[in-house]
Design an enzyme around this catalytic site. Structure first.
Site, PDB file in Angstrom:
ATOM      1  N   SER A 153       0.806  -1.220   0.000  1.00 35.83           N
ATOM      2  CA  SER A 153       0.000   0.000   0.000  1.00 35.83           C
ATOM      3  C   SER A 153       0.841   1.272   0.000  1.00 35.83           C
ATOM      4  CB  SER A 153      -0.962  -0.041   1.179  1.00 35.83           C
ATOM      5  OG  SER A 153      -1.912   0.981   1.037  1.00 35.83           O
ATOM      6  N   HIS A 154       0.649   2.102   1.018  1.00 34.90           N
ATOM      7  CA  HIS A 154       1.313   3.412   1.045  1.00 34.90           C
ATOM      8  C   HIS A 154       2.740   3.334   1.582  1.00 34.90           C
ATOM      9  CE1 HIS A 154      -0.643   2.396   4.735  1.00 34.90           C
ATOM     10  NE2 HIS A 154       0.265   3.107   5.363  1.00 34.90           N
TER      11      HIS A 154
ATOM     12  N   LYS B 170     -11.768  -0.209  -0.385  1.00 35.57           N
ATOM     13  CA  LYS B 170     -11.833   1.233  -0.553  1.00 35.57           C
ATOM     14  C   LYS B 170     -11.284   1.557  -1.938  1.00 35.57           C
ATOM     15  CE  LYS B 170      -7.654   1.998   2.289  1.00 35.57           C
ATOM     16  NZ  LYS B 170      -7.385   0.798   3.090  1.00 35.57           N
TER      17      LYS B 170
ATOM     18  N   ASP C 118      -6.119   2.404  -3.388  1.00 38.05           N
ATOM     19  CA  ASP C 118      -7.362   2.343  -2.615  1.00 38.05           C
ATOM     20  C   ASP C 118      -7.599   3.581  -1.756  1.00 38.05           C
ATOM     21  OD1 ASP C 118      -5.373   1.646  -0.845  1.00 38.05           O
ATOM     22  OD2 ASP C 118      -6.305  -0.221  -0.172  1.00 38.05           O
ATOM     23  N   ARG C 119      -6.548   4.358  -1.500  1.00 39.79           N
ATOM     24  CA  ARG C 119      -6.755   5.567  -0.690  1.00 39.79           C
ATOM     25  C   ARG C 119      -6.934   6.799  -1.566  1.00 39.79           C
ATOM     26  NH1 ARG C 119      -3.091   5.480   4.715  1.00 39.79           N
ATOM     27  NH2 ARG C 119      -3.460   3.295   5.219  1.00 39.79           N
TER      28      ARG C 119
END
Ligand code: VG1
Ligand code: CO
Length: 556
Positions: free
Chosen positions: A114-115, A379, A283-284
């Site tokens: 992810s991030h 998300k 997703d964010r």
């Protein structure tokens, strides 16, 4: 092909956190680390997946291409019939969820941390999504972990590497690999949700501008086909649109700290009407107006409040809404005003899936820059951008050329005037010593026990204090110890939890919220408005004493 049984031994610590298994890349590239986990995944599923099709892709980070080949060989050996892989091993998290749903796949694997930054010295990660596109529920992740503790061999097919750059099918005996466009199915899903002609028309207005920062992460592969080709935005509206294996050396995390390039732009002369960014795996999202930040807790509330009028997919109304526990109560007020079923779940998207499958929830969100809906079970960063575009497009339908547009800030001010404003901020203390973080949590739990309702904390009077426990209304499963919260009589809240997505050490998160229905105070700066309650939070937790930290590493 033949199947080789490779002997192996259990490796410690292969327990998934809030969202998949995340470790330093070097850990994943060490002998059998990834293979052990993948074999354990198939072992934990029993015979259920045999002869089925699964998806595979990721956020484009370093090691994904090699990892994909390892996964394909283990999948073939374990009896998977077919794997659908995004071209160049690319597949954003929400796009995987859409792919699983549209093609009725058994599940899908997303290679992403992810991030978290990527590269040989940074992070790698993997997560499994199940039949309806949702992050694997805990009964599956617990079973995988169980197998990682007793694994003794890995089954591996002796098939050649598949060229993932070329779309099309390769057949190896009974096993097939199909390389597909990672955008097509996802775009088809978005078309079902939004009014594309309306958005196209709005984006064509000379008095409206959009800027989207892909942060050199996976949405770089989606922004061109979706925002530019399908919706007609100029290509200059995309920043950092080339996915890179190390995300250009940055944290692909769309917040005010890490998306500083976009933030500087939006606070400068060249600001766009709508500024947005997405994270490593897409997703964010972060939503900005001109010199204006929409905190994610507000974003989900504002989208929910406007969904029925502005987004065709919701034209018959919302089934219900949900938020994670630390997310502010802004959404609660929309739910109450519209008499919508409302749910509060623990942190992590996996808890929303059951509600959506049961038809209880249409729109949901987390304070951590996560917003989404039941078109998928993750998300969805791009969805959030199109949701805001839709709100602006509809609210400006009658704005003549030359007149000032209804802005992001106008939407927010109008919302606060109607519902009040939930000031919200999160303080993150990253890289804290794990034992020190555990002692802090121990102290907070004892504080819960020793604080009766009515206890005064500074100017705040305690209503309740607990360690959040969630019972899933659909399957009755229980998640315990999901965050220590202190709720005050005026509705203000202070919440503490430890992150479950880090790859080393501990991250302490402090969430602070305070409500105001005084319109004259709504323009106030968040940090100024929250200063007194933040002081209380730091004081009662003795955070500096336990962690040795005077200041957070990130404030959102
Ligand atoms: C964080 C966020 C959480 C989010 C999770 C996965 O988890 O707080 O809200 O669901 O990341 O997001 P934690 O346990 O570190 O607080 V992502 O974009 O990393 O899949
Ligand atoms: Co993400």
């Amino acid at each position: 092909f033949t199947v080789e049984k490779v002997p192996t031994k259990p490796i410690d610590g292969q327990k998934t956190g809030t969202s998949g298994l995340r470790k330093k890349t070097k850990v994943f590239t060490s002998e059998n680390y990834l293979a052990n986990w993948i074999q354990s995944l198939f072992s934990s599923l029993g015979d259920e997946f045999k002869g089925t099709t699964i998806g595979l892709g990721g956020d484009g980070r370093y090691f994904n291409k090699q990892a994909a080949q390892i996964i394909l060989k283990i999948a073939a050996a374990n009896g998977v019939k077919k794997v659908i892989v995004g071209q160049n091993a690319i597949m954003a998290t929400p796009a995987m969820s859409a792919l699983i749903r549209r093609r009725k796949l058994f599940g899908g694997l997303v290679m992403s941390a992810s991030h978290n930054p990527g590269g040989p010295d940074e992070d790698w990660g993997i997560k499994f999504n199940y039949r309806s596109g949702e992050p694997a529920p805990e009964r599956i992740t617990d079973a995988i972990f169980g197998f990682t503790q007793s694994i003794s061999e890995i089954a591996q097919a002796d098939i050649p590497d598949t060229d993932l750059a070329v779309m099309g099918s390769s057949q190896y005996g009974d096993f097939e690999v199909e390389v597909v466009d990672p955008v097509a199915d996802y775009l088809a899903t978005l078309r079902m949700v939004f009014d594309f002609p309306l958005l196209r028309e709005f984006l064509a207005r000379p008095d409206f501008s959009l800027v989207f920062d892909a942060m050199h992460a996976v949405t770089g592969a989606y922004a061109g086909p979706i925002l530019v080709d399908a919706l007609g935005a100029p290509s200059s509206s995309i920043l950092n649109g080339t996915p890179l294996e190390n995300f250009g050396g940055g944290h692909p995390d769309p917040n005010l700290t890490y998306a500083h390039e976009l933030v500087e732009l939006q606070w400068g002369e060249g600001a766009a009407d709508l500024g947005a960014a997405s994270d490593g795996d897409g997703d964010r999202n972060m939503i900005l107006g001109r010199r204006f930040f929409v905190t994610p807790s507000d974003s989900v509330a504002m989208i929910a409040a406007n969904a029925q009028q502005c987004i065709p997919y919701f034209s018959s109304g919302l089934k219900g809404v949900a938020r994670s526990m630390p997310t502010s109560g802004a959404l609660d007020r929309v739910a109450a005003a519209q008499s919508l079923p409302f749910f509060e779940v623990p942190t992590g998207w996996k808890f929303f899936g059951n509600l959506m499958d049961a038809g209880k929830c249409s729109v949901c969100g987390e304070e951590s820059f996560g917003t989404g809906a039941d078109h998928v079970r993750e998300k969805d960063g791009t969805w959030a951008v199109l949701a805001w575009l839709s709100i602006l497009a509809v609210k400006n339908k009658d704005t003549p050329a030359g007149a000032p547009l209804v802005s992001v800030e106008d939407v927010a001010m109008e919302h606060w005037a109607k519902y009040g404003r939930n000031f919200f901020s999160r303080y993150d203390y990253e890289g804290v010593d794990s034992a020190a973080a555990e002692r802090l949590v121990g102290h907070l739990r004892s504080l819960i026990d020793s604080s009766a309702p009515g206890t005064k904390f500074g100017a705040y009077e305690l209503a309740t204090a607990d360690d959040f426990r969630y019972t899933d209304p659909v399957d009755g499963s229980v998640a315990e110890r999901q965050g220590v919260r202190f709720v005050f009589t005026d509705g203000s809240r202070i919440i503490f939890r430890l992150s479950g997505t880090g790859s080393a050490g501990a991250t302490v998160r402090v969430y602070i919220e305070q409500y105001s229905d005084d319109v004259s105070a709504h323009k106030e700066d968040t940090q100024a408005a929250l200063a007194p309650i933040i002081a209380v939070a730091l004081d009662i937790s003795k955070l500096a004493e336990f962690t040795g930290r005077e200041k957070p590493t990130v404030i959102t």
